[in-house]
Structures are given as structure tokens and as C-alpha cells.
Scaffold this motif. Structure first.
Motif, short mmCIF file in Angstrom:
data_model
loop_
_atom_site.label_atom_id
_atom_site.label_comp_id
_atom_site.label_asym_id
_atom_site.label_seq_id
_atom_site.Cartn_x
_atom_site.Cartn_y
_atom_site.Cartn_z
N UNK A 170 -3.34 30.19 -0.91
CA UNK A 170 -3.55 28.76 -1.11
C UNK A 170 -5.02 28.40 -1.22
N UNK A 171 -5.87 29.24 -0.71
CA UNK A 171 -7.30 29.00 -0.75
C UNK A 171 -8.00 29.95 0.20
N UNK A 172 -9.31 29.92 0.17
CA UNK A 172 -10.11 30.79 1.02
C UNK A 172 -10.96 29.96 1.97
N UNK A 173 -10.70 30.11 3.26
CA UNK A 173 -11.61 29.58 4.26
C UNK A 173 -12.65 30.67 4.56
N UNK A 174 -13.44 30.44 5.58
CA UNK A 174 -14.58 31.31 5.83
C UNK A 174 -14.41 32.14 7.10
N UNK A 175 -14.91 33.36 7.08
CA UNK A 175 -15.01 34.15 8.31
C UNK A 175 -16.39 34.77 8.44
N UNK A 176 -17.36 34.21 7.73
CA UNK A 176 -18.74 34.45 8.01
C UNK A 176 -19.37 35.75 7.54
N UNK A 177 -20.69 35.75 7.59
CA UNK A 177 -21.49 36.96 7.39
C UNK A 177 -21.70 37.58 8.77
N UNK A 204 -6.02 31.73 3.29
CA UNK A 204 -4.90 30.92 3.77
C UNK A 204 -3.72 31.23 2.85
N UNK A 205 -2.66 31.76 3.44
CA UNK A 205 -1.62 32.43 2.68
C UNK A 205 -0.25 31.85 3.02
N UNK A 206 0.57 31.66 1.98
CA UNK A 206 1.97 31.27 2.17
C UNK A 206 2.88 32.40 1.68
N UNK A 229 -8.06 35.79 -9.50
CA UNK A 229 -7.65 37.18 -9.73
C UNK A 229 -7.01 37.77 -8.46
N UNK A 230 -7.60 37.48 -7.31
CA UNK A 230 -7.05 37.99 -6.05
C UNK A 230 -5.71 37.34 -5.74
N UNK A 231 -5.55 36.05 -6.06
CA UNK A 231 -4.27 35.39 -5.86
C UNK A 231 -3.18 36.03 -6.72
N UNK A 232 -3.52 36.37 -7.95
CA UNK A 232 -2.55 37.03 -8.83
C UNK A 232 -2.07 38.35 -8.23
N UNK A 290 0.57 19.39 -2.21
CA UNK A 290 0.19 19.02 -0.84
C UNK A 290 -0.38 20.23 -0.09
N UNK A 291 0.22 21.39 -0.30
CA UNK A 291 -0.28 22.60 0.34
C UNK A 291 -1.70 22.92 -0.13
N UNK A 292 -1.91 22.85 -1.43
CA UNK A 292 -3.23 23.15 -1.97
C UNK A 292 -4.26 22.13 -1.51
N UNK A 293 -3.87 20.85 -1.51
CA UNK A 293 -4.81 19.80 -1.10
C UNK A 293 -5.17 19.92 0.38
N UNK A 294 -4.17 20.20 1.22
CA UNK A 294 -4.44 20.34 2.66
C UNK A 294 -5.35 21.53 2.91
N UNK A 295 -5.13 22.62 2.19
CA UNK A 295 -5.96 23.81 2.36
C UNK A 295 -7.40 23.54 1.94
#
Length: 324
Positions: free
Chosen positions: A137-144, A235-237, A124-127, A252-257
Motif C-alpha cells: 500500500x505504500x512505504x513508511x520509513x525505518x531509517x538509515x 505497509x502491506x495488505x 516495481x516492488x509492488x508488482x 481509502x487504504x491508499x489514502x490512509x497509508x
């Protein structure tokens, strides 16, 4: 000014070279060596280049060399850079809904947050991001996140009264600390250490990994484990660049992310679990927060955002409760 001149120069060079579909992919982020985001970006470059069989190379631009997070998002939209591991706060200025991931005490732990981000909420957020010219492309972490202070711990909300605290450029974080009685103000991450050293702020809030790798615990050695909110690293393109790629490059972008994201998330979680004794050995003082008191003090923040975004707040609450 220097950063903007550099961005303008890169943009001009790209236009002259006709480099909208450049073989070199610029992956920009704001973290320094030792941070999980820095390590994961190097892994991302390796995986993506291998996936394209060497047709594309990756130029990783770390440590805010391409500007702060807002500038990097602008550059991605404009095609100056292709990909950025960015921040939830900066993204929320373009996609306000992403700020809802930082509702106070929404997630019990990191895996709970990741499960939500990897499901329907993330889609939903990607849309919504694509409506603003960006592709997540995906969500990495920035912690609690936890609070550090120059001279005291803040176990009770009352301890924060009047505290000058730096926040990222994120309205949710500002709202949380205003509800707690503090005096929050946003500032770029790269400017934070000098602002703390000069006394502009009494403290700041971040996950332990960010605090340790930036050595903020040597400037603000009083650490209170408030756990007041979660933040992701989207992670944004740039959408225009993404739209011009073939399906193989997109995958490839999605897999690398995803692959680099597994490493980044693991390192982030390990930092939360192992850094306290290291920081204590280096002079930091830790305290536990009165969790119930903090939850009670920030209830009004939920009310505000539930009124503005009832559907998404309900979806987040449901996804958190369901664990998916």
C-alpha cells in the motif's frame, strides 16, 4: 508457540464467521509506544475509519502481539489479518528484490530514499509482491542505520572484526556485516533486548529512533554513526483481501497509508536529527565512522547483487542519481 496458537485461533474464528471481507480491519505491527510506526498506525486507523464513513473499524495490534514480522506477513497472505506495517528484512524473504533497498550507502539521506520508493522502483516492488500474494500500500520509513556496541565504538571497519551483531532477518544486512568482518546473526526484534542483556550479542544496528524508543542505548551505550544502509517499512495488505474490495475501499487504504506515512516519515527524520543529545544525556557515547573506509569494505556486496539483479540494481542507482 503461543503466538502461533493465537494466530490459528484468530484464523479459525475468521473462517467460522465468514469474515474474509470483515468490517473490522486488523492492522498489525511490531513497534512499541513512542515509536513513529506506533504513532502512525494509530493515525492510519483514524484516517481509514473516517474515509469509510464508519463502515469499517480498525483494530490496531501493536508490539508484535500478532507475531513477529514474518508471521504477520504469513497472516496477511492467509487473511487472518488485513494489513501490517512490516519490515524490509521480513519482506525480502518473500520478495527478495526489496532487500536491494538496503544496498550499502545507497541513499545519501531519508528524502532521497523516499523519492525512489514513491516512484517507479516502488511500483516495481509492488508488482513483485503481488506475485507472492501481497499488496504494498505504500512505504513508511525505518531509517538509515547505525551500530551500537556494549563496550566500544566502531569507527573503522577493523573494529567490527569478530563482533557478534544482531541483524534483522535480512540477507543484505548479513552480507554487509560479513564483508566488514563481523559475525552477524538474525533475531526477531521483540527478542533483541533480552539477547543483548544476556550477552548473546555484542551489539546491534538500527536507526536512532528505534534505538531510543526501545532503550537499546542503555544496554549498548556506544553508538557509531555508520549510516551503512537504509530500510523501509512496507505497509502491506493481503492480496486476496485487497482484490475483493471495491475501488472506494481500496482508495481509502491508499489514502490512509499515504497520510499516516507523512507523519511517520516526519517523526523518523526528526528522531535522526534530535535524538543524539537526548541519548548522550542518558549516558550514550557517540562516534563518527570512517565513511570512506566503510564504503570501500562493502563494495563486494554491490558486486554480488548486481550480478543477481542487474536490472533492478541499475534502476536503483539511476533513480538515486536522478533524485527521483
Amino acid at each position: 508457540m503461543k503466538t502461533m496458537m493465537k494466530i490459528a485461533l484468530v484464523a479459525t474464528t475468521a473462517l467460522v464467521a465468514g469474515a474474509a471481507q470483515a468490517d473490522e480491519v486488523i492492522f498489525a505491527h511490531g513497534s512499541n509506544p513512542g515509536n513513529p510506526r506506533y504513532v502512525a498506525a494509530e493515525k492510519w486507523a483514524e484516517v481509514y475509519a473516517a474515509c469509510t464513513d464508519g463502515a469499517d473499524t480498525v483494530n490496531v495490534a501493536p508490539s508484535a502481539t500478532m507475531g513477529d514480522d514474518v508471521e504477520m506477513l504469513t497472516s496477511a497472505t492467509a487473511g487472518v489479518i488485513q494489513v501490517t506495517a512490516n519490515s524490509q528484512g521480513a519482506m525480502s524473504q518473500i520478495v527478495p528484490e526489496i532487500g536491494l533497498l538496503g544496498l550499502p550507502f545507497l541513499f545519501q539521506d531519508l528524502p532521497a530514499a523516499w523519492a525512489v520508493l514513491d516512484g517507479d522502483v516502488g511500483a516495481m516492488l509492488d508488482e513483485r509482491a503481488q506475485n507472492s500474494g501481497l499488496k504494498i500500500l505504500g512505504f513508511w520509513d525505518n531509517g538509515i542505520r547505525n551500530v551500537t556496541h556494549v563496550e566500544k565504538t566502531v569507527a573503522e571497519p577493523a573494529d567490527l572484526k569478530g563482533m557478534k551483531i544482531r541483524t534483522p532477518p535480512d540477507q543484505m544486512t548479513i552480507d554487509i556485516f560479513e564483508a566488514l568482518g563481523a559475525s552477524p546473526a538474525p533475531l526477531a526484534w521483540s527478542e533483541l533486548p533480552s539477547a543483548l542483556q544476556s550477552g548473546v550479542f555484542d551489539g546491534q544496528e538500527n536507526p536512532l529512533t528505534n534505538i531510543y524508543t526501545a532503550k537499546l542505548h542503555t544496554i549498548t551505550p556506544y553508538v557509531t554513526l555508520t549510516g551503512h544502509k537504509y530500510e523501509s517499512t512496507p505497509v502491506v495488505a493481503g492480496l486476496a483481501w485487497w482484490s475483493g474490495l471495491d475501488e472506494a475501499h481500496r482508495q481509502c487504504l491508499l489514502d490512509a497509508t499515504a497520510e499516516a506515512g507523512k507523519l511517520q516519515r516526519r517523526l523518523s527524520q526528526e528522531g535522526d536529527e534530535t535524538l543524539r543529545p537526548k541519548m548522550e544525556a542518558e549516558g550514550a557515547t557517540f562516534a563518527e565512522a570512517d565513511h570512506a573506509a566503510y564504503v570501500e569494505a562493502t563494495k563486494a556486496v554491490y558486486d554480488k547483487y548486481a550480478e543477481q539483479y542487474p536490472q533492478l540494481v541499475d534502476a536503483l542507482r539511476s533513480a538515486t542519481a536522478a533524485g527521483n
